[in-house]
Enzyme design. Structure first.
Site, short mmCIF file in Angstrom:
data_model
loop_
_atom_site.label_atom_id
_atom_site.label_comp_id
_atom_site.label_asym_id
_atom_site.label_seq_id
_atom_site.Cartn_x
_atom_site.Cartn_y
_atom_site.Cartn_z
N ASN A 125 82.26 17.75 64.46
CA ASN A 125 81.69 18.54 63.36
C ASN A 125 82.78 19.40 62.72
O ASN A 125 83.49 20.13 63.41
CB ASN A 125 80.57 19.45 63.89
N LYS B 198 81.03 3.59 60.67
CA LYS B 198 82.36 4.14 60.93
C LYS B 198 83.12 3.26 61.92
O LYS B 198 84.33 3.04 61.76
CB LYS B 198 82.24 5.56 61.48
N PRO C 116 93.99 70.29 46.73
CA PRO C 116 95.19 71.13 46.71
C PRO C 116 95.03 72.41 47.52
O PRO C 116 94.01 73.11 47.44
CB PRO C 116 95.38 71.44 45.22
N GLY C 117 96.06 72.70 48.36
CA GLY C 117 96.08 73.92 49.15
C GLY C 117 95.21 73.92 50.39
O GLY C 117 95.21 74.90 51.15
N TYR D 46 75.20 5.59 60.79
CA TYR D 46 76.44 6.17 60.31
C TYR D 46 77.59 5.83 61.27
O TYR D 46 78.67 5.41 60.86
CB TYR D 46 76.27 7.69 60.20
#
Length: 399
Positions: A148, A123, A310-311, A119
């Site tokens: 990589n 290249k 609530p409350g 490879y």
């Protein structure tokens, strides 16, 4: 500006194409000189006749096409040298001297473990072909030797250990690490894209090589991406296992700007299966409402959400050192804080209609009261430290 991208459906190609589209149509305001650019996509399944027309009038070429995992090693030379030759010959036939970028590999150095790499040899042959083309035609060439690569959309079980580990760990599949001490040089896709977009604007980083290392040089023969990371296989797997556990531990690891950890986490998330994208949180419910921890960090505390019916009055406690933000996002309430040992009381009327962050001060006992008779009070809370049941620093006392 017409930009030809070969290997447009590959990992780098796909990321580059999609980012250029956001610039071209105005979704991104970066690189204003590239606004309105036209992206010419070429891949293995594109009609060869289009290559001729694309090469006739393109203004820049990214040659990202290549072969990484052939059935026969002879295909390396055909895929990495042969197509490059066809591309350059086509540009020459149209007398198109636009800049041409080549995606090469650090393996082209043929140094150390890469010495016998077919490879790498293919290249290197492609690199020399490009340099010769530049010498003959005067066309600028930009040859990049990538280490990589990793990031979203990278194909697992192909040629990226990071992609394979991310995919397998995210999907509960086994991984194999023969030597955890092996160190990789890693280049993140977004850092690569920054360099490629800069190259389009004539601002590529140039270098020469000393062994495997790029040496910055204004007139260097090669180009390089100035940001990369080094990590061992063992460290990569350790981090990925930590990321995988986050939905159960709620612990978010340190993710410093520009860090490898931050980039790896983004990469890991891109491989999550649908079943893991959403996860349940533990709601601690009683007749007053609920309290749910959302996220914990190592050094920046934790986030929670509190729902008061609530409350209802909640809190009525104080801390020595711990401090918090209360942010009401829905409903109407009152926050009270009294300095311990005094009658001094601070009061803040709060509402989701006008969000404010209210400090819960150290040494002040505090509460939060739902003033509505019908609507729940929803409060997002941040504490500067993760709750420690062995040292809670929380002491009950009414305001």
């Amino acid at each position: 500006m017409k930009i030809l991208i070969t290997g447009a459906k590959g990992f780098v190609g796909r990321n580059l194409v999609e980012n250029l589209k956001t610039i071209s149509d105005g979704r991104s305001r970066r690189y204003p000189s590239l606004a309105g650019c036209e992206v010419l996509e070429y891949d293995i399944d594109t009609s060869p006749s289009l290559l001729d027309s694309y090469c006739s009038d393109c203004d820049f070429v990214f040659n990202l096409a290549g072969v990484n995992r052939p059935k026969d090693n002879a295909e390396f030379m055909a895929g990495n040298f042969g197509f490059a030759s066809t591309l350059l010959d086509t540009l020459k036939r149209h007398s198109n001297k636009c800049p041409v970028m080549l995606s090469s590999s650090i393996q082209a150095t043929l140094i150390g473990r890469y010495a016998q790499s077919d490879y790498g040899k293919s290249k290197l042959a492609g690199e020399e072909l490009f340099f010769q083309y530049s010498k003959e035609t005067g066309a600028p060439v930009l040859v990049y030797r990538f280490p990589n690569l990793f990031g979203k959309w990278c194909r697992p079980n192909y040629n990226s250990a990071v992609a394979t580990f991310c995919n397998n760990i995210a999907n509960d599949l086994p991984i194999q690490v023969n030597d955890p001490s092996v160190e990789l040089e890693l280049l993140y896709i977004d850092d690569l894209l920054e360099e490629l977009l800069a190259a389009l604007c004539g601002k590529a980083h140039r270098c020469d090589y000393s062994g495997l290392d790029p040496m910055p040089s204004r007139d260097g023969r090669y180009c390089y991406v100035p940001v990369s990371h080094k990590a061992t296989l063992g460290r990569i797997v350790e981090l990925l296992e930590t990321f995988k556990k986050q939905p159960s531990t709620l612990l978010m690891p340190s993710l410093m700007p520009g860090s490898f950890e931050k980039k790896l986490y983004s990469t890991y998330l891109s491989y999550l299966p649908e079943r893991a994208v959403a996860f349940d949180l533990k709601m601690n419910c009683d007749d007053r409402g609920s309290f749910t921890e959302i996220m914990k960090t190592l050094d920046h505390g934790q986030f929670s959400v509190n729902v008061s019916k609530p409350g209802i009055t909640k809190g009525q406690h104080w801390h020595n050192s711990k401090w918090e933000f209360f942010i009401v996002v829905s409903g109407h309430g009152l926050i009270e804080e009294r300095r311990i040992g005094t009658d001094e009381v601070l009061r803040f009327e709060v509402s989701g209609e006008k969000m404010q962050a209210v400090h819960m001060l150290p040494g002040y006992t505090h509460n939060i009261i739902n003033l509505s008779e019908t609507e729940n009070l929803v409060t997002v809370m941040w504490a500067n430290e993760v709750f420690d049941p062995q040292k809670p620093d929380t002491f009950g006392e009414k305001v």
